[in-house]
Write an enzyme that holds these catalytic residues in place. Sequence first.
Site, mmCIF file in Angstrom:
data_model
loop_
_atom_site.group_PDB
_atom_site.id
_atom_site.type_symbol
_atom_site.label_atom_id
_atom_site.label_comp_id
_atom_site.label_asym_id
_atom_site.label_seq_id
_atom_site.Cartn_x
_atom_site.Cartn_y
_atom_site.Cartn_z
ATOM 1 N N HIS A 97 0.850 -1.196 0.000
ATOM 2 C CA HIS A 97 0.000 0.000 0.000
ATOM 3 C C HIS A 97 0.884 1.244 0.000
ATOM 4 O O HIS A 97 1.965 1.249 0.604
ATOM 5 C CB HIS A 97 -0.930 -0.001 1.219
ATOM 6 C CG HIS A 97 -1.954 1.073 1.111
ATOM 7 N ND1 HIS A 97 -1.711 2.365 1.512
ATOM 8 C CD2 HIS A 97 -3.212 1.060 0.598
ATOM 9 C CE1 HIS A 97 -2.789 3.101 1.256
ATOM 10 N NE2 HIS A 97 -3.709 2.333 0.704
ATOM 11 N N GLU A 169 -3.613 2.423 -7.378
ATOM 12 C CA GLU A 169 -4.019 3.502 -6.475
ATOM 13 C C GLU A 169 -3.086 4.695 -6.682
ATOM 14 O O GLU A 169 -2.005 4.759 -6.080
ATOM 15 C CB GLU A 169 -3.920 3.046 -5.015
ATOM 16 C CG GLU A 169 -4.813 1.871 -4.681
ATOM 17 C CD GLU A 169 -5.173 1.841 -3.201
ATOM 18 O OE1 GLU A 169 -6.363 1.844 -2.899
ATOM 19 O OE2 GLU A 169 -4.267 1.835 -2.351
HETATM 20 P P1 13P Z 1 -9.407 6.615 0.109
HETATM 21 O O1 13P Z 1 -10.572 5.837 -0.469
HETATM 22 O O2 13P Z 1 -9.673 7.130 1.479
HETATM 23 O O3 13P Z 1 -8.916 7.650 -0.858
HETATM 24 O O4 13P Z 1 -8.200 5.558 0.294
HETATM 25 C C1 13P Z 1 -7.869 4.722 -0.750
HETATM 26 C C2 13P Z 1 -6.923 3.701 -0.250
HETATM 27 O O5 13P Z 1 -5.817 4.001 0.153
HETATM 28 C C3 13P Z 1 -7.381 2.296 -0.218
HETATM 29 O O6 13P Z 1 -6.328 1.439 0.019
#
Ligand code: 13P
Length: 260
Positions: A97, A169
């Site tokens: 992550h 992400e």
């Molecule tokens: P948010 O949905 O709060 O932007 O976070 C995304 C995330 O890091 C999921 O792993």
Amino acid sequence: MNDNRPIIAANWKMYKTPQEGHQFAQELAIKALNLTGVRFILFPSATGLFHILEALKDSSVEFGGQNMHSASEGAFTGETSASMLLACGCRWVIIGHSERRHIFHETDADLCAKIPAALDAGLNVILCIGELLEERQAGSTEEVLRQQLQDDLAGMESFPVERLVIAYEPVWAIGTGVVATPEQAGEAHARVRVILQELFPDLPVERVRILYGGSVKSANAAQLIKIPGIDGFLIGGASLDIDQYVKIAEISQIETKVKL
Ligand code: 13P
């Protein structure tokens, strides 16, 4: 069998006590009975895993850990092993992550050790990748995604398509309220597939599950899940509220039927 239902994953980060998580999971287990067209996966903090196991014992809702160490055991204060996650009922673990990469300085070499450790132990993996804002602005998004995939998956002879999920992400979209446009997300997901095909020529790359994460809410879920190549979501903030989370799942279930 190939399960191509959208994955609606909740990354709770360092939110929710074990008791709060238990209550959420109990409510979700009931709501999930009417939402069989999606696959729910909860990622509570490690302290909450046992409570989640208890709440989900008769449910199709899956869950996992937010992180793990690559060693099977040892003198690693504060860390959790794959076998400990499995013993708490986890079937999944998130690896790489952006908060682990950028706040806790995990390197691609660390992640490259964790992925086979998790898979060999029997956990399924969600590997997170994504570029920083300055990298996108410099036009190096593709290069960053390629480097992360290449380095994180180095040494793997094959890509276990049923057990290894990618989450794209973009770091600039995480927790900022700035969501990638459907075009940006769609393009990044397509790039990831091209890169994976280069790395694993025999991989049936259309079967790889690629989730989008970064400011997903019920208000933007429909436009994102409609995009070919977006196979679900990894949701932070909006997953803390059961109504928001379930709404995103409902939208994903409806839109995916239209998409197929
Ligand atoms: P948010 O949905 O709060 O932007 O976070 C995304 C995330 O890091 C999921 O792993």
